[in-house]
Design a protein around this motif. Structure first.
Motif, PDB file in Angstrom:
ATOM      1  N   ASN A   1     -37.657 -15.039  19.655  1.00 38.18           N
ATOM      2  CA  ASN A   1     -38.177 -16.175  18.877  1.00 38.18           C
ATOM      3  C   ASN A   1     -37.589 -16.195  17.472  1.00 38.18           C
ATOM      4  O   ASN A   1     -38.238 -16.650  16.519  1.00 38.18           O
ATOM      5  N   GLY A   2     -36.376 -15.695  17.343  1.00 40.65           N
ATOM      6  CA  GLY A   2     -35.698 -15.690  16.048  1.00 40.65           C
ATOM      7  C   GLY A   2     -34.457 -16.556  16.092  1.00 40.65           C
ATOM      8  O   GLY A   2     -34.343 -17.461  16.916  1.00 40.65           O
ATOM      9  N   LYS A   3     -33.499 -16.266  15.216  1.00 42.57           N
ATOM     10  CA  LYS A   3     -32.271 -17.051  15.190  1.00 42.57           C
ATOM     11  C   LYS A   3     -31.141 -16.238  14.580  1.00 42.57           C
ATOM     12  O   LYS A   3     -31.359 -15.261  13.858  1.00 42.57           O
ATOM     13  N   LEU A   4     -29.924 -16.663  14.883  1.00 41.01           N
ATOM     14  CA  LEU A   4     -28.710 -16.056  14.353  1.00 41.01           C
ATOM     15  C   LEU A   4     -28.163 -16.954  13.257  1.00 41.01           C
ATOM     16  O   LEU A   4     -28.002 -18.165  13.457  1.00 41.01           O
ATOM     17  N   GLU A   5     -27.875 -16.356  12.096  1.00 43.85           N
ATOM     18  CA  GLU A   5     -27.299 -17.098  10.985  1.00 43.85           C
ATOM     19  C   GLU A   5     -25.942 -16.494  10.640  1.00 43.85           C
ATOM     20  O   GLU A   5     -25.798 -15.270  10.559  1.00 43.85           O
ATOM     21  N   LEU A   6     -24.960 -17.361  10.443  1.00 40.65           N
ATOM     22  CA  LEU A   6     -23.624 -16.951  10.015  1.00 40.65           C
ATOM     23  C   LEU A   6     -23.398 -17.533   8.634  1.00 40.65           C
ATOM     24  O   LEU A   6     -23.215 -18.746   8.486  1.00 40.65           O
ATOM     25  N   LEU A   7     -23.439 -16.673   7.616  1.00 43.34           N
ATOM     26  CA  LEU A   7     -23.443 -17.119   6.231  1.00 43.34           C
ATOM     27  C   LEU A   7     -22.204 -16.611   5.506  1.00 43.34           C
ATOM     28  O   LEU A   7     -21.686 -15.519   5.803  1.00 43.34           O
ATOM     29  N   ALA A   8     -21.760 -17.425   4.556  1.00 38.64           N
ATOM     30  CA  ALA A   8     -20.643 -16.997   3.716  1.00 38.64           C
ATOM     31  C   ALA A   8     -21.125 -15.903   2.769  1.00 38.64           C
ATOM     32  O   ALA A   8     -22.203 -15.986   2.178  1.00 38.64           O
ATOM     33  N   ARG A   9     -20.311 -14.874   2.601  1.00 38.70           N
ATOM     34  CA  ARG A   9     -20.662 -13.758   1.734  1.00 38.70           C
ATOM     35  C   ARG A   9     -20.004 -13.927   0.374  1.00 38.70           C
ATOM     36  O   ARG A   9     -18.835 -14.321   0.277  1.00 38.70           O
ATOM     37  N   GLY A  10     -20.790 -13.676  -0.664  1.00 41.56           N
ATOM     38  CA  GLY A  10     -20.236 -13.776  -2.002  1.00 41.56           C
ATOM     39  C   GLY A  10     -19.078 -12.817  -2.202  1.00 41.56           C
ATOM     40  O   GLY A  10     -19.179 -11.631  -1.869  1.00 41.56           O
ATOM     41  N   GLY A  11     -17.960 -13.304  -2.730  1.00 39.63           N
ATOM     42  CA  GLY A  11     -16.776 -12.476  -2.888  1.00 39.63           C
ATOM     43  C   GLY A  11     -15.878 -12.479  -1.683  1.00 39.63           C
ATOM     44  O   GLY A  11     -14.847 -11.803  -1.669  1.00 39.63           O
ATOM     45  N   GLY A  12     -16.241 -13.252  -0.647  1.00 33.82           N
ATOM     46  CA  GLY A  12     -15.423 -13.341   0.551  1.00 33.82           C
ATOM     47  C   GLY A  12     -15.997 -12.527   1.687  1.00 33.82           C
ATOM     48  O   GLY A  12     -16.525 -11.441   1.491  1.00 33.82           O
ATOM     49  N   GLY A  13     -15.883 -13.054   2.879  1.00 36.18           N
ATOM     50  CA  GLY A  13     -16.383 -12.352   4.049  1.00 36.18           C
ATOM     51  C   GLY A  13     -17.509 -13.112   4.727  1.00 36.18           C
ATOM     52  O   GLY A  13     -17.777 -14.282   4.435  1.00 36.18           O
ATOM     53  N   LEU A  14     -18.193 -12.426   5.635  1.00 39.94           N
ATOM     54  CA  LEU A  14     -19.214 -13.045   6.469  1.00 39.94           C
ATOM     55  C   LEU A  14     -20.462 -12.176   6.497  1.00 39.94           C
ATOM     56  O   LEU A  14     -20.380 -10.950   6.499  1.00 39.94           O
ATOM     57  N   ILE A  15     -21.611 -12.850   6.508  1.00 39.00           N
ATOM     58  CA  ILE A  15     -22.891 -12.192   6.768  1.00 39.00           C
ATOM     59  C   ILE A  15     -23.407 -12.709   8.098  1.00 39.00           C
ATOM     60  O   ILE A  15     -23.767 -13.883   8.214  1.00 39.00           O
ATOM     61  N   ALA A  16     -23.395 -11.859   9.115  1.00 38.10           N
ATOM     62  CA  ALA A  16     -23.977 -12.208  10.418  1.00 38.10           C
ATOM     63  C   ALA A  16     -25.405 -11.674  10.413  1.00 38.10           C
ATOM     64  O   ALA A  16     -25.622 -10.457  10.436  1.00 38.10           O
ATOM     65  N   ARG A  17     -26.369 -12.577  10.374  1.00 34.48           N
ATOM     66  CA  ARG A  17     -27.765 -12.185  10.160  1.00 34.48           C
ATOM     67  C   ARG A  17     -28.612 -12.508  11.373  1.00 34.48           C
ATOM     68  O   ARG A  17     -28.639 -13.657  11.854  1.00 34.48           O
ATOM     69  N   LEU A  18     -29.289 -11.483  11.858  1.00 32.16           N
ATOM     70  CA  LEU A  18     -30.331 -11.677  12.886  1.00 32.16           C
ATOM     71  C   LEU A  18     -31.673 -11.784  12.168  1.00 32.16           C
ATOM     72  O   LEU A  18     -32.098 -10.846  11.492  1.00 32.16           O
ATOM     73  N   ARG A  19     -32.308 -12.924  12.307  1.00 29.82           N
ATOM     74  CA  ARG A  19     -33.601 -13.157  11.657  1.00 29.82           C
ATOM     75  C   ARG A  19     -34.660 -13.179  12.752  1.00 29.82           C
ATOM     76  O   ARG A  19     -34.723 -14.105  13.566  1.00 29.82           O
ATOM     77  N   LEU A  20     -35.499 -12.122  12.782  1.00 30.89           N
ATOM     78  CA  LEU A  20     -36.479 -11.947  13.839  1.00 30.89           C
ATOM     79  C   LEU A  20     -37.882 -11.966  13.256  1.00 30.89           C
ATOM     80  O   LEU A  20     -38.127 -11.383  12.193  1.00 30.89           O
TER      81      LEU A  20
END
Length: 442
Positions: free
Chosen positions: A417-436
């Motif tokens: 019952n959560g979601k996956l977020e793909l966010l831009a990371r400050g300074g370059g890169g990716l934040i792949a976030r599991l929000r549960l």
């Protein structure tokens, strides 16, 4: 979302109840209006007839009475009936009655009985009442004002009827709520079952009861759910068979390459290709099997993350771990571990060091972040990349892959019952976030 959208109820139960309630209020208001209109004309004619009768009786009494006893007669009328008689003077300060339908009807009725010269007033010389002019014996000289108490024109509000009407309205609203809730109950059950299907689970069949349309809808949904379950089972069986059939010759190829190819670099290249094929087959199986049948258990999320990262660590790939304070929570262990493995593999293939795994609790949710310093993902492509068999055609996807990794993670997030977020990371890169969601009890 506008303010109006926020104020409008979102559930069918509340919307339908409010519409039915509005209909009941409109009907009650319409009946009250009709009642007021229906009783207004008889009340006006009754007041007019009272004024005519009092004027005629007063006129007759003054004419017939002894002049010396007229003053006593007028005093008796004032004390017993509240009727006062005053001589009309040219200097009288006269204020007319309100120009409403009620008083116009009273005026017309009285003038038809007493003559067109009859005057009406709401107050004379500052004294309020219902003032009617008349002359004794139709004389133009002796003109008087007869004042009736103003309470004759007042309408006593039927409070007892209002209390009964309020009780009836409350009972009608209660019955309306029961009817609407009974009608929408199968829909709520169907919505819950559909949500379970959306999470990849297989709910119990929805009861096929209620109106014929609701029965047909529940029957169609149950049939669809069974078809999806059968298709998923068949798909898993087919892919399991394919996996078995493919992995056997792959094992023979690997053995033969190790024994037959003397060149070390060529042998390593062949073995890498075989391992890549084996990984692709494993991803197909992971996506096909899913985790909908796995039972959720109370577990330590940090321990699971540390164990998964430790199993994935190797000399060329050693992610950093920063574990926050996370309590025990209700999770699907295998699904969450598989999702984290895919995020780590995605960061290893397409990202750049340093790669970090972080956990923490934020606003009642467990956050598991996998951070890298790669090229990132354009915001416009985020949702597309969560679909199966999709990849980004840029430097981040130079490596070969099936395009199933993020789809597996997305499915695991929905299972919780959560979601996956793909966010831009400050300074370059990716934040792949599991929000549960933080579920602390089974």
């Amino acid at each position: 979302m506008t303010l109006l959208d926020k104020l409008i109820p979102r559930t069918l139960l509340v919307r339908t109840f409010l519409l039915v309630s509005l209909l009941l209020f409109v009907c009650v208001a319409a009946w009250l209006t009709l009642f007021a209109l229906a009783e207004r004309e008889p009340r006006a004619r009754q007041l007019a007839q009272l004024a005519v009768s009092v004027v005629n009786m007063t006129n007759a009494a003054l004419i017939a009475a002894d002049p010396e006893r007229r003053l006593a007669l007028l005093r008796d009328l004032a004390e017993s009936e509240g009727v006062h008689l005053y001589p009309a003077e040219p200097t009288d300060n006269v204020k007319m009655l309100p120009n409403t339908y009620f008083f116009r009807l009273v005026s017309d009725t009285v003038k038809s009985e007493l003559g067109s010269r009859t005057r009406f007033a709401g107050s004379v010389n500052g004294q309020r009442g219902i003032w009617v002019s008349f002359s004794i014996d139709n004389s133009d000289d002796d003109i008087y004002w007869l004042m009736l108490p103003s309470d004759h024109a007042e309408n006593d509000y039927p409070w007892h009827w209002l209390s009964w009407g309020s009780a009836s309205l409350a009972l009608a609203l209660l019955v309306a709520w029961l009817i609407v809730s009974r009608v929408t109950l199968p829909l709520r059950a169907l919505a819950g079952a559909a949500r379970e299907v959306g999470y990849g689970r297989h709910p119990e069949p929805v009861p096929e009861r209620g109106a014929i349309e609701l029965q047909q809808l529940a029957e169609a949904f149950n049939s669809m759910s069974e078809d999806l379950k059968r298709i998923e089972i068949e798909r898993a069986e087919v892919l399991a068979g394919i996996s078995h059939d493919l992995r056997t010759p792959l094992a023979r190829l690997r053995l033969e390459s190790e024994m037959s190819i003397s060149d070390a670099s060529a042998r390593r290249a062949v073995i890498d290709d075989i391992e890549q094929l084996d990984t692709i087959i494993a991803q197909f199986l992971d996506y096909a099997r899913g985790d909908s049948h796995e039972q959720a258990v109370m577990a330590d999320v940090n321990a699971l993350v540390a164990q998964t990262v430790g199993a994935q660590s190797r000399a060329s790939f050693a992610p950093q771990v920063a574990l926050g304070i996370v309590p025990l929570a209700l999770i699907h262990r295998r699904a969450l571990s598989r999702a984290l493995v895919n995020l780590l593999e995605n960061a290893r293939k397409y990202g750049a060091d340093p790669i970090t795994v972080e956990t923490r609790v934020d606003h009642g949710e467990i956050l598991i972040d996998v951070l890298d310093r790669g090229n990132g993902i354009p915001e416009s492509e985020v949702e597309r990349l969560k679909r199966p068999f999709t990849r980004l055609e840029n430097a981040r996807t130079d490596a070969n892959g099936t395009g199933l990794g993020l789809a597996i993670v997305e499915r695991s997030a929905r299972l919780h019952n959560g979601k996956l977020e793909l966010l831009a990371r400050g300074g370059g890169g990716l934040i792949a976030r599991l929000r549960l969601p933080l579920v602390l009890t089974p």
